[in-house]
Design a protein around this motif. Structure first.
Motif, mmCIF file in Angstrom:
data_model
loop_
_atom_site.group_PDB
_atom_site.id
_atom_site.type_symbol
_atom_site.label_atom_id
_atom_site.label_comp_id
_atom_site.label_asym_id
_atom_site.label_seq_id
_atom_site.Cartn_x
_atom_site.Cartn_y
_atom_site.Cartn_z
ATOM 1 N N UNK B 77 0.836 -1.205 0.000
ATOM 2 C CA UNK B 77 0.000 0.000 0.000
ATOM 3 C C UNK B 77 0.867 1.250 0.000
ATOM 4 N N UNK B 78 1.947 1.201 0.779
ATOM 5 C CA UNK B 78 2.840 2.364 0.826
ATOM 6 C C UNK B 78 3.598 2.553 -0.477
ATOM 7 N N UNK B 79 3.768 1.487 -1.236
ATOM 8 C CA UNK B 79 4.617 1.552 -2.428
ATOM 9 C C UNK B 79 3.840 1.773 -3.720
ATOM 10 N N UNK B 80 2.521 1.800 -3.637
ATOM 11 C CA UNK B 80 1.716 1.857 -4.856
ATOM 12 C C UNK B 80 2.058 3.078 -5.716
ATOM 13 N N UNK B 81 2.238 4.224 -5.112
ATOM 14 C CA UNK B 81 2.487 5.449 -5.883
ATOM 15 C C UNK B 81 3.764 5.337 -6.732
ATOM 16 N N UNK B 82 4.910 5.059 -6.129
ATOM 17 C CA UNK B 82 6.096 4.915 -6.996
ATOM 18 C C UNK B 82 6.007 3.716 -7.930
ATOM 19 N N UNK B 83 5.354 2.634 -7.497
ATOM 20 C CA UNK B 83 5.219 1.484 -8.397
ATOM 21 C C UNK B 83 4.408 1.849 -9.634
ATOM 22 N N UNK B 84 3.336 2.600 -9.442
ATOM 23 C CA UNK B 84 2.510 2.998 -10.592
ATOM 24 C C UNK B 84 3.295 3.896 -11.535
ATOM 25 N N UNK B 85 3.979 4.849 -10.972
ATOM 26 C CA UNK B 85 4.706 5.794 -11.828
ATOM 27 C C UNK B 85 5.863 5.111 -12.550
ATOM 28 N N UNK B 86 6.629 4.339 -11.816
ATOM 29 C CA UNK B 86 7.788 3.686 -12.445
ATOM 30 C C UNK B 86 7.345 2.614 -13.435
ATOM 31 N N UNK B 87 6.430 1.771 -13.013
ATOM 32 C CA UNK B 87 6.058 0.634 -13.851
ATOM 33 C C UNK B 87 5.194 1.024 -15.025
ATOM 34 N N UNK B 88 4.125 1.769 -14.754
ATOM 35 C CA UNK B 88 3.193 2.122 -15.820
ATOM 36 C C UNK B 88 3.697 3.298 -16.652
ATOM 37 N N UNK B 89 4.425 4.194 -16.018
ATOM 38 C CA UNK B 89 4.869 5.396 -16.725
ATOM 39 C C UNK B 89 6.150 5.218 -17.500
ATOM 40 N N UNK B 90 7.049 4.390 -16.988
ATOM 41 C CA UNK B 90 8.372 4.325 -17.619
ATOM 42 C C UNK B 90 8.843 2.909 -17.920
ATOM 43 N N UNK B 91 8.173 1.906 -17.362
ATOM 44 C CA UNK B 91 8.645 0.543 -17.582
ATOM 45 C C UNK B 91 9.890 0.224 -16.784
ATOM 46 N N UNK B 92 9.928 0.683 -15.564
ATOM 47 C CA UNK B 92 11.029 0.367 -14.646
ATOM 48 C C UNK B 92 10.496 -0.646 -13.638
ATOM 49 N N UNK B 93 10.995 -1.897 -13.674
ATOM 50 C CA UNK B 93 10.392 -2.966 -12.873
ATOM 51 C C UNK B 93 10.976 -3.083 -11.465
ATOM 52 N N UNK B 94 10.131 -3.549 -10.560
ATOM 53 C CA UNK B 94 10.555 -3.884 -9.195
ATOM 54 C C UNK B 94 10.025 -5.284 -8.887
ATOM 55 N N UNK B 95 10.906 -6.174 -8.461
ATOM 56 C CA UNK B 95 10.486 -7.499 -8.017
ATOM 57 C C UNK B 95 10.343 -7.461 -6.502
ATOM 58 N N UNK B 96 9.167 -7.907 -6.036
ATOM 59 C CA UNK B 96 8.858 -7.828 -4.609
ATOM 60 C C UNK B 96 8.715 -9.217 -3.992
ATOM 61 N N UNK B 97 9.174 -9.329 -2.771
ATOM 62 C CA UNK B 97 8.948 -10.527 -1.967
ATOM 63 C C UNK B 97 8.221 -10.055 -0.711
ATOM 64 N N UNK B 98 7.039 -10.584 -0.486
ATOM 65 C CA UNK B 98 6.270 -10.120 0.678
ATOM 66 C C UNK B 98 5.600 -11.297 1.383
ATOM 67 N N UNK B 99 5.371 -11.124 2.663
ATOM 68 C CA UNK B 99 4.632 -12.141 3.398
ATOM 69 C C UNK B 99 3.134 -11.880 3.250
#
Lengths: 202, 166
Positions: B77-99
């Protein structure tokens, strides 16, 4: 002092550095002030992401100087990065914050620094950064950039600039996706690496 | 988190070439953070919030190194803003591991929102994810996250649930 004249001074000091910059008027200004850094500059539209992205680059390329061109609004969006920089101590990261005390690109409503009470450089020192300064004049800004580009520690310069966009400059036409490709291909070429390589099959 | 799961996550990250891990610690993965900190082949960067961690991971991607963002699923939830901008806006990927906090079996009231929001948010973001319930599935799942993210230049997620973390 204006952001554009500061950019011209900084640009004259840059050669093989990599730059990450924020959204708004600074995009077209940097596009014009530093044409030789066009491919070496990541133009993004990400409030609060600029300095963290620059730090990620600095962590991945520790032999290369990275410059973050952030803003007062962008830095206030994620002050935690200052504490992270203090703890991680990247030796190759210069952070410039253009502090015009407003969100200029949407017409100029004030940021928190407009009150005169909020001091981003002082916040940086409080977060643990040894080098965190405010520049009020072009001469001071240029001298701090020279120092920051030569210092093996995270270095923060808050430039108090007028709330104006340089008139008569060319617009950058590309979007963030094209800019990313331009930047990545530049990093690949200058580092001799592959970041976005071919698929298994064409 | 169980020892074999910790080993599998780290082995999977190394298989994928990951050298930098950003994390904001939580209780379900606490053994993983200790092991990551102790591993000489991986640099860990502790962040103040998961959005900052996502942005740092994006910068690492642009450097040619590989990164992972490890966190509790509330961090999504805290990461949605940068994830949306990076991923949808520029195609910069982040791989996440979460519980998978808030999964069936959760016994903390404060964690229920994490379970209720995680999958809808991943789906809204069009982020493919795999929920693993057995340690034996982790290593391959990590590899497949990186393969997909480096083909799509978009985010992917490995979710550690069930007996893997409890």
């Amino acid at each position: 002092m204006t952001r554009y004249e500061c950019m011209q001074a900084l640009a004259a000091r840059l050669r093989d550095e990599l730059v990450v910059l924020s959204l708004g008027g600074s995009v077209d200004e940097w596009y014009n002030a530093a044409p030789h850094m066009r491919a070496a500059s990541l133009f993004q539209q990400q409030l609060g992401c600029v300095t963290p992205q620059a730090f990620g680059l600095a962590a991945g390329l520790p032999h290369r100087r990275i410059v973050s061109l952030d803003t007062d609004g962008g830095m206030m969006f994620n002050l935690g990065i200052l504490a992270t920089l203090a703890n991680e101590r990247p030796e190759n990261l210069l952070v410039i914050v253009w502090d015009n005390a407003c969100y200029l690109s949407i017409g100029g409503p004030p940021t928190h620094t407009a009150s005169g009470l909020v001091d981003i450089a002082a916040i940086g020192r409080g977060a643990g950064l040894e080098h965190a300064y405010t520049a009020e004049s072009l001469a001071d800004f240029d001298a701090l950039c020279a120092q920051g580009l030569a210092t093996a520690a995270p270095f923060l310069v808050v430039a108090k600039v007028e709330a104006v966009v340089q008139p008569g400059i060319r617009r950058k036409h590309s979007d963030g996706r094209e800019d990313k490709y331009i930047f990545v291909r530049h990093v690949e070429a200058t580092e001799g690496i592959v970041i976005m390589g071919p698929s298994e099959h064409n | 988190m169980k020892p074999d799961a910790v080993e599998a996550v780290i082995a999977g990250l190394k298989d994928a070439g990951v050298s930098i891990v950003c994390y904001l610690p939580d209780s379900l993965l606490k053994e993983l953070y200790v092991a990551l900190d102790a591993d000489p082949e991986i640099r860990t960067i502790r962040v103040t919030n998961e959005g900052e961690g996502a942005a740092i991971c994006g910068g690492v991607f642009l450097s040619g190194k590989r990164a992972a963002l490890v966190m509790e699923n509330s961090g999504l939830r805290a990461a949605i803003e940068p994830l949306a901008r990076m991923g949808m806006g520029a195609g910069i990927p982040v791989v996440m591991v979460m519980c998978y906090r808030g999964q069936l079996g959760e016994n903390n009231w404060w964690a229920i929102p994490h379970g209720m929001t995680m999958e809808p948010l991943l789906q809204a973001m069009r982020i493919p994810y795999r929920i693993v319930e057995e340690a034996s599935a982790i290593r391959r799942a990590v590899a497949e996250c990186y393969a997909w993210s480096y083909a799509s230049y978009y985010h992917s997620a490995l979710v550690l649930g069930g007996s893997v973390v409890r």
